[in-house]
Design an enzyme around this catalytic site. Structure first.
Site, PDB file in Angstrom:
ATOM      1  N   HIS A   1      40.004  22.540  -0.331  1.00 47.08           N
ATOM      2  CA  HIS A   1      41.094  22.965  -0.921  1.00 47.08           C
ATOM      3  C   HIS A   1      41.862  22.725   0.422  1.00 47.08           C
ATOM      4  CE1 HIS A   1      39.437  27.354  -2.772  1.00 47.08           C
ATOM      5  NE2 HIS A   1      39.903  26.781  -3.028  1.00 47.08           N
TER       6      HIS A   1
ATOM      7  N   ARG B   1      34.286  29.449 -10.891  1.00 45.94           N
ATOM      8  CA  ARG B   1      33.970  28.243  -9.181  1.00 45.94           C
ATOM      9  C   ARG B   1      34.696  29.637  -8.649  1.00 45.94           C
ATOM     10  NH1 ARG B   1      36.633  23.694  -6.425  1.00 45.94           N
ATOM     11  NH2 ARG B   1      39.318  24.796  -6.115  1.00 45.94           N
TER      12      ARG B   1
ATOM     13  N   ARG C   1      35.723  22.610  -9.735  1.00 49.71           N
ATOM     14  CA  ARG C   1      36.834  22.565 -10.665  1.00 49.71           C
ATOM     15  C   ARG C   1      36.639  21.776 -12.141  1.00 49.71           C
ATOM     16  NH1 ARG C   1      39.837  20.703  -6.239  1.00 49.71           N
ATOM     17  NH2 ARG C   1      40.765  22.576  -5.225  1.00 49.71           N
TER      18      ARG C   1
ATOM     19  N   TYR D   1      39.412  34.702  -0.364  1.00 54.93           N
ATOM     20  CA  TYR D   1      38.112  35.365  -1.129  1.00 54.93           C
ATOM     21  C   TYR D   1      37.915  36.144   0.074  1.00 54.93           C
ATOM     22  CZ  TYR D   1      38.599  31.037  -4.231  1.00 54.93           C
ATOM     23  OH  TYR D   1      38.802  30.428  -5.139  1.00 54.93           O
TER      24      TYR D   1
ATOM     25  N   HIS E   1      37.373  28.451 -15.042  1.00 59.15           N
ATOM     26  CA  HIS E   1      38.058  28.910 -13.377  1.00 59.15           C
ATOM     27  C   HIS E   1      37.388  30.101 -12.686  1.00 59.15           C
ATOM     28  CE1 HIS E   1      39.988  26.962 -10.215  1.00 59.15           C
ATOM     29  NE2 HIS E   1      40.685  28.170  -9.727  1.00 59.15           N
TER      30      HIS E   1
ATOM     31  N   LYS F   1      41.578  17.099  -6.447  1.00 61.66           N
ATOM     32  CA  LYS F   1      43.282  16.770  -6.111  1.00 61.66           C
ATOM     33  C   LYS F   1      43.624  16.248  -4.783  1.00 61.66           C
ATOM     34  CE  LYS F   1      44.395  21.702  -8.297  1.00 61.66           C
ATOM     35  NZ  LYS F   1      45.035  22.627  -7.952  1.00 61.66           N
TER      36      LYS F   1
END
Length: 306
Positions: free
Chosen positions: A276, A253, A159, A285, A250, A182
């Site tokens: 994730h 990515r 990211r 995806y 983004h 995150k």
């Protein structure tokens, strides 16, 4: 009355004079100068055949939108894609603006990528975007910095916030780097040789000392680089290249993830690489055609794999 200097300048090829200007006055990188000079040489060679005369700097004032369309049509016949054609048009526009400073430039709309369902950008688009951002930078070291940041997004799946919070303690680079994502969750990400080379080139050029606990990527005045600066640079570059609004940092990515999935990556492995928290975030995806993605991944990352 023309001076000896003026007469000398009329004799020299405009592409050579522009290349000198880019290096001396704009402080562009050697790579940029070589690429832009090649575009200028292609345009002037086309005009010689198109007009049947020698092309001087002054003669470039007569270039019209019709001439540019004819030139791009010739380049298209040579197999140039949308992104490359838009980048070529951007380069020749800069060449013409330099040749006729202050004059109104030919107006024509550049090629655009066809709109459609959400998809990752192609390898050619990703590389063209990163090159355009780097080439438009105010200083060579800033261009190297922006290239390295975008390569981390496209070649390592970071990211933008993760890339810009990297610290000097990742140096010297190895085969992997540890990334904080995150919720302060950390993960280990492999570095492709091309990504490692991009970071090392930036480190070698930056005027700011890189300390272990300090940000790796610096702004023009030495502070931490803001993601806003990268987003603005990408927005400006995609407009010049005729790429769609979906071409954001983004999106690089997103391209990394879909290309890896097409290469045969396991969803769980991809989940770990992307950081994730939930597998459902990764499963988006699987909607992309795997056979196509395998081809574009091989073109983009010939030495990569998971």
């Amino acid at each position: 009355m023309p001076t000896d200097k003026d007469q000398t300048l009329e004799i020299l090829p405009p592409s050579m004079l522009w290349a000198e200007h880019l290096g001396r006055d704009r402080r562009r990188s050697v790579h940029t100068i070589r690429a832009y000079r090649a575009s200028a040489e292609r345009l002037t060679a086309f005009l010689v055949g198109h007009w049947g005369e020698r092309i001087t700097r002054g003669a470039l004032a007569r270039v019209t939108a019709t001439d540019l369309r004819a030139y791009l049509a010739q380049r298209r016949e040579a197999g140039l894609g949308n992104a490359s054609a838009a980048r070529e048009l951007s380069a020749v526009r800069g060449f013409l603006a330099w040749a006729n400073e202050g004059a109104e430039q030919p107006r024509m709309r550049g090629p655009r990528v066809k709109a459609g369902v959400p998809r990752p950008i192609s390898p050619a688009e990703a590389v063209a975007l990163a090159e355009e951002v780097a080439d438009d930078a105010a200083e060579p070291w800033i261009g190297a910095r922006d290239w390295a940041v975008l390569m981390l997004l496209y070649g390592a799946g970071l990211r933008i916030g993760e890339a810009l919070t990297l610290r000097g303690d990742i140096l010297p680079l190895g085969e992997t780097i540890r990334v904080t994502g995150k919720r302060t969750k950390t993960r280990v990400v492999p570095l492709l040789p091309q990504v490692r080379t991009a970071i090392e080139a930036y480190v070698a050029q930056t005027p700011w000392p890189i300390e272990r606990g300090e940000p790796l990527f610096r702004g023009a005045k030495g502070g931490a680089l803001s993601p806003v600066m990268i987003r603005r640079a990408v927005q400006s570059a995609r407009a010049r290249l005729g790429l769609g609004d979906r071409t954001t940092p983004h999106a690089l990515r997103h391209s990394f993830a879909t290309h890896l999935l097409g290469r045969g990556a396991d969803l769980r492995a991809l989940q770990e690489l992307l950081g994730h928290a939930s597998l459902s975030s990764t499963q988006i995806y699987t909607q992309v055609d795997a056979a196509h993605l395998m081809d574009v991944y091989r073109n983009a990352h010939p030495h990569g794999g998971v």
